[in-house]
Design a protein around this motif. Structure first.
Motif, PDB file in Angstrom:
ATOM      1  N   PHE A   1     -87.322   5.853 -46.450  1.00 35.50           N
ATOM      2  CA  PHE A   1     -86.255   5.686 -45.485  1.00 35.50           C
ATOM      3  C   PHE A   1     -84.978   6.296 -46.041  1.00 35.50           C
ATOM      4  O   PHE A   1     -84.275   7.046 -45.365  1.00 35.50           O
TER       5      PHE A   1
ATOM      6  N   THR B   1     -85.153  10.050 -45.985  1.00 37.73           N
ATOM      7  CA  THR B   1     -84.923  10.568 -44.631  1.00 37.73           C
ATOM      8  C   THR B   1     -83.445  10.527 -44.283  1.00 37.73           C
ATOM      9  O   THR B   1     -82.890  11.505 -43.764  1.00 37.73           O
TER      10      THR B   1
ATOM     11  N   THR C   1     -81.007  13.711 -43.518  1.00 34.32           N
ATOM     12  CA  THR C   1     -80.207  13.844 -42.301  1.00 34.32           C
ATOM     13  C   THR C   1     -78.762  14.117 -42.657  1.00 34.32           C
ATOM     14  O   THR C   1     -78.112  14.984 -42.065  1.00 34.32           O
TER      15      THR C   1
ATOM     16  N   GLU D   1     -88.147  -2.634 -40.387  1.00 34.47           N
ATOM     17  CA  GLU D   1     -87.959  -1.461 -41.217  1.00 34.47           C
ATOM     18  C   GLU D   1     -88.691  -0.273 -40.610  1.00 34.47           C
ATOM     19  O   GLU D   1     -88.155   0.854 -40.619  1.00 34.47           O
ATOM     20  N   ALA D   2     -89.885  -0.512 -40.063  1.00 31.34           N
ATOM     21  CA  ALA D   2     -90.624   0.583 -39.433  1.00 31.34           C
ATOM     22  C   ALA D   2     -89.848   1.117 -38.241  1.00 31.34           C
ATOM     23  O   ALA D   2     -89.776   2.329 -38.019  1.00 31.34           O
TER      24      ALA D   2
ATOM     25  N   GLY E   1     -86.558   0.951 -37.844  1.00 26.44           N
ATOM     26  CA  GLY E   1     -85.398   1.676 -38.353  1.00 26.44           C
ATOM     27  C   GLY E   1     -85.779   3.035 -38.885  1.00 26.44           C
ATOM     28  O   GLY E   1     -85.095   4.038 -38.642  1.00 26.44           O
ATOM     29  N   ARG E   2     -86.902   3.086 -39.590  1.00 29.46           N
ATOM     30  CA  ARG E   2     -87.361   4.344 -40.168  1.00 29.46           C
ATOM     31  C   ARG E   2     -87.736   5.330 -39.068  1.00 29.46           C
ATOM     32  O   ARG E   2     -87.438   6.513 -39.149  1.00 29.46           O
TER      33      ARG E   2
ATOM     34  N   ALA F   1     -84.616   6.735 -37.734  1.00 29.83           N
ATOM     35  CA  ALA F   1     -83.999   7.667 -38.686  1.00 29.83           C
ATOM     36  C   ALA F   1     -84.733   9.006 -38.677  1.00 29.83           C
ATOM     37  O   ALA F   1     -84.111  10.070 -38.742  1.00 29.83           O
ATOM     38  N   GLU F   2     -86.064   8.951 -38.594  1.00 29.98           N
ATOM     39  CA  GLU F   2     -86.818  10.203 -38.578  1.00 29.98           C
ATOM     40  C   GLU F   2     -86.596  10.972 -37.283  1.00 29.98           C
ATOM     41  O   GLU F   2     -86.480  12.194 -37.284  1.00 29.98           O
TER      42      GLU F   2
ATOM     43  N   LEU G   1     -83.840  10.871 -35.581  1.00 28.62           N
ATOM     44  CA  LEU G   1     -82.497  11.424 -35.723  1.00 28.62           C
ATOM     45  C   LEU G   1     -82.532  12.684 -36.563  1.00 28.62           C
ATOM     46  O   LEU G   1     -81.902  13.686 -36.238  1.00 28.62           O
ATOM     47  N   ASN G   2     -83.292  12.627 -37.629  1.00 22.99           N
ATOM     48  CA  ASN G   2     -83.403  13.763 -38.538  1.00 22.99           C
ATOM     49  C   ASN G   2     -83.940  14.997 -37.816  1.00 22.99           C
ATOM     50  O   ASN G   2     -83.381  16.089 -37.905  1.00 22.99           O
TER      51      ASN G   2
ATOM     52  N   VAL H   1     -81.399  16.277 -35.259  1.00 21.82           N
ATOM     53  CA  VAL H   1     -80.290  17.016 -35.870  1.00 21.82           C
ATOM     54  C   VAL H   1     -80.749  18.421 -36.244  1.00 21.82           C
ATOM     55  O   VAL H   1     -80.035  19.402 -36.022  1.00 21.82           O
ATOM     56  N   ALA H   2     -81.960  18.523 -36.795  1.00 17.94           N
ATOM     57  CA  ALA H   2     -82.473  19.830 -37.205  1.00 17.94           C
ATOM     58  C   ALA H   2     -82.570  20.775 -36.002  1.00 17.94           C
ATOM     59  O   ALA H   2     -82.055  21.893 -36.030  1.00 17.94           O
TER      60      ALA H   2
ATOM     61  N   TRP I   1     -81.218  20.518 -33.078  1.00 16.39           N
ATOM     62  CA  TRP I   1     -79.943  20.730 -32.409  1.00 16.39           C
ATOM     63  C   TRP I   1     -79.094  21.748 -33.160  1.00 16.39           C
ATOM     64  O   TRP I   1     -78.486  22.624 -32.543  1.00 16.39           O
TER      65      TRP I   1
END
Lengths: 222, 285
Positions: free
Chosen positions: A179, A182, A186, B233-234, B236-237, B240-241, B243-244, B247-248, B250
Motif C-alpha cells: 500500500f 503504491t 502515485t 485495508e483491501a 483502501g489499497r 490507491a491503486e 488512483l495510481n 494519474v498515470a 491522465w
C-alpha cells in the motif's frame, strides 16, 4: 417413561441426522456458469472446502441429490494466477489446499455437464462451506490422535488461534508495505507529471512564439 | 423500524461495523477501552450486545445454544445428558464467510435453512469496485423482506428467525453499468459450537477451563477485528491503486492533448494567413 425416553431419543436422532446432513449456505448454479470465490489469506494457511450438489427433479418438483455422473470442477489459483489445484470431484466433494504465498486466492467452481438437457431448465443447487486456517481443524480428530485431555485440547485450540493471528499480522505488514509503495508511486507520478507539464507548456509556448514570429516575418507582416 | 436500523446509523459515524467492536463480554467501560480514540463513541453509547455473553458452565452453554424452551423441555424429559450429547453433535450452528465477485448488472442470491428461534447475523462489506456500494436484501421463507438497503458500503444486521424455512439474501449490482464489485459477507447462524461434545458435562467447568473459554472468546474477537481491518485495508489499497493508474493515464493523456492542441493552433493560425491573398496584400501595404 422408558418408552417416552426412547421416543425422545429417536426424535432427537432424526433431528440431528437431518440437520447434520445439510451444509447450510447454498446457491444456484447454471449449467455453463462458473462461480468464483476469493479468499485473502496469509501463507502456510490450510483451506478446506466442502460442497454438495442437488439437481432439480421435475417429477418430484424438488431438489434431489444429483446423479453420480454429475461432477464439479474445482480450480484454485494463487495470487500470481498460477493454478495450484485443478481437479474434478463427484457430486459431493471436499477439496483442500495450503497457501504458499500470501494474497488473494481464487476458488472457482463449475459443473462438468456436457449435455445441455441434463439440467432440464432447472438449476444446480450447490451447498458450499469453506473453512480457513484454525476453523479447518478437526479438534475431535486431534484429541483422539494425540490423546489430549480436555484442558490440553482447549490450550491447543488457543495456540492455533494465536498462530493464525500472528500469520495474519505478518500478512498485514506485507500488505501495508504494498500500500505504501503504491501511494509513494502515485506521489512520484504526480510530482513528475506536474514538472513535465510545466516544462512542456513553457517550451511549447516558446516554440509557438518563435515559429509564428518567423512566419510573420516571412510574410512581411512584422 | 427494522431492528438493524440503530446499528446502521451508528455505522455512518464510526465507519466500522458494530459487531466487530462489541465483543460479547464487554460492558460499557470495556468497550470504551477497546475503541480507538478516532472512532466514534456512538457505538458505545448505543451499546447493543449482539451475542449473549458466554456462560461458563456446560449446562448453561447448552441453554445458550438451545434457548429457554428447549432447555425447559430437556429438564422435563429428564434425559439431560443424552440431550446435551445429541444436540451438541447436531446443532445447526455455522458461520459462512465468503468473498465473491459480483459482475455488473448482476444479482447473486444465497440461501440458508434456518430453524426457528435461531439468532442470525448477516454482515457484508464491499471491497473493490466503483463507488464501493451494493444493494442488499434479506427475505424470510414467506417472502417478507426483513432487510433491504440500496447502495450500502457495509452493514451488519441481526435477526431472530421467526419460523423454520429457507432464508434468502441477495446482493445486487444492477444499478452499475460497467463496474463489477467484490463483496464480502459473513452469515452467522446460531452460536459457535462448543469445542467437543461433553458427555459428562453436568459438572461445571474448572477455573482453568473457564479461563480458556474466555481467552478463546477474546481471541475470536481479535480475529474478527483483524478480518475487518484486512477488508478496510483491501478497500483502501484498491482505491490507491485505482488512483495510481488514473494519474498515470491522465498525465500521459494530458501531455498528448497539450502537444496536439498547441501544434494544431500554430498550423491553424498559419492557415488563416496563407489562404486569403487579398488580406495579406492589404495588410502588407
Amino acid at each position: 417413561m422408558a418408552a417416552r425416553g426412547g421416543l425422545l431419543v429417536l426424535v432427537l436422532l432424526l433431528l440431528v441426522s437431518a440437520v447434520s446432513r445439510s451444509f447450510g449456505l447454498y446457491f444456484h448454479l447454471g449449467e455453463t456458469e462458473r462461480r468464483c470465490f476469493i479468499e485473502e489469506i496469509p501463507d502456510e494457511t490450510m483451506v478446506i472446502g466442502n460442497y454438495r450438489t442437488q439437481l432439480y427433479d421435475k417429477q418430484r418438483e424438488d431438489y434431489m441429490p444429483a446423479t453420480p455422473g454429475l461432477g464439479m470442477f474445482v480450480e484454485v489459483k494463487d495470487p500470481d494466477d498460477k493454478l495450484i489445484l485443478s481437479r474434478q470431484y463427484g457430486s459431493e466433494g471436499r477439496f483442500t489446499f495450503t497457501s504458499h504465498a500470501p494474497g488473494e486466492h481464487q476458488i472457482c467452481l463449475h459443473s462438468n455437464s456436457t449435455k445441455f438437457s441434463l439440467f432440464a431448465g432447472g438449476m444446480l443447487r450447490v451447498h458450499l462451506d469453506i473453512q480457513v486456517g484454525e476453523h479447518a481443524n478437526d479438534y475431535a480428530e486431534i484429541a483422539a490422535k494425540d490423546k489430549l485431555s480436555e484442558l490440553q485440547l482447549r490450550v491447543r485450540q488457543l495456540i492455533e488461534q494465536v498462530e493464525q493471528i500472528q500469520k495474519e499480522q505478518n500478512y498485514q505488514r506485507w500488505r501495508e508495505e504494498r500500500f505504501r509503495q503504491t501511494s509513494e508511486s502515485t506521489n512520484q507520478r504526480v510530482l513528475w507529471w506536474s514538472i513535465v507539464q510545466t516544462l512542456i507548456l513553457v517550451s511549447i509556448g516558446l516554440w509557438q512564439m518563435r515559429h509564428l514570429k518567423s512566419f510573420f516575418e516571412a510574410k512581411k507582416l512584422v | 423500524a427494522l431492528p438493524g436500523r440503530r446499528r446502521a446509523t451508528c455505522l455512518a459515524t464510526s465507519g466500522f461495523p458494530v459487531r466487530s467492536l462489541l465483543s460479547p463480554r464487554r460492558t460499557d467501560t470495556g468497550c470504551r477501552r477497546l475503541l480507538h480514540p478516532g472512532l466514534s463513541h456512538c457505538c458505545c453509547r448505543r451499546r447493543r450486545v449482539l451475542r449473549p455473553p458466554p456462560r461458563p458452565t456446560g449446562e448453561m452453554l447448552l441453554r445458550g445454544l438451545l434457548g429457554p424452551g428447549a432447555a425447559a423441555w430437556s429438564a422435563i424429559s429428564g434425559l439431560r445428558g443424552l440431550v446435551l450429547l445429541l444436540l451438541c453433535l447436531g446443532g445447526a450452528v455455522r458461520a459462512s464467510e465468503i468473498t465473491f465477485e459480483l459482475p455488473d448488472n448482476a444479482k447473486q442470491c444465497f440461501y440458508e435453512e434456518i430453524a426457528q428461534g435461531t439468532k442470525c447475523t448477516l454482515e457484508f462489506q464491499v471491497i473493490t469496485g466503483g463507488h464501493y456500494d451494493v444493494d442488499c436484501r434479506l427475505e424470510d421463507p414467506d417472502g417478507l423482506v426483513l432487510y433491504k438497503e440500496m447502495k450500502k458500503q457495509y452493514d451488519s444486521f441481526t435477526f431472530t428467525a421467526s419460523r423454520n424455512g429457507t432464508y434468502k439474501f441477495c446482493f445486487s449490482n444492477e444499478f452499475s453499468t460497467f463496474t463489477h464489485k467484490t463483496v464480502y459477507f459473513d452469515f452467522q447462524v446460531g452460536e459457535d459450537p462448543p469445542l467437543f461434545p461433553s458427555e459428562n458435562r453436568v459438572t461445571a467447568l474448572t477455573q482453568m477451563e473457564s479461563a480458556c473459554v474466555s481467552i478463546h472468546e477474546a481471541l475470536k474477537s481479535v480475529i474478527d477485528y483483524q478480518t475487518h481491518f484486512r477488508l478496510r485495508e483491501a478497500q483502501g489499497r484498491s482505491r490507491a491503486e485505482d488512483l495510481n493508474t488514473r494519474v498515470a493515464y491522465w498525465s500521459i493523456g494530458e501531455a498528448i492533448i497539450l502537444l496536439v492542441v498547441s501544434i494544431g493552433q500554430v498550423f491553424l493560425l498559419k492557415s488563416f494567413f496563407s489562404d486569403k491573398r487579398t488580406t495579406t496584400t492589404r495588410v502588407g501595404s
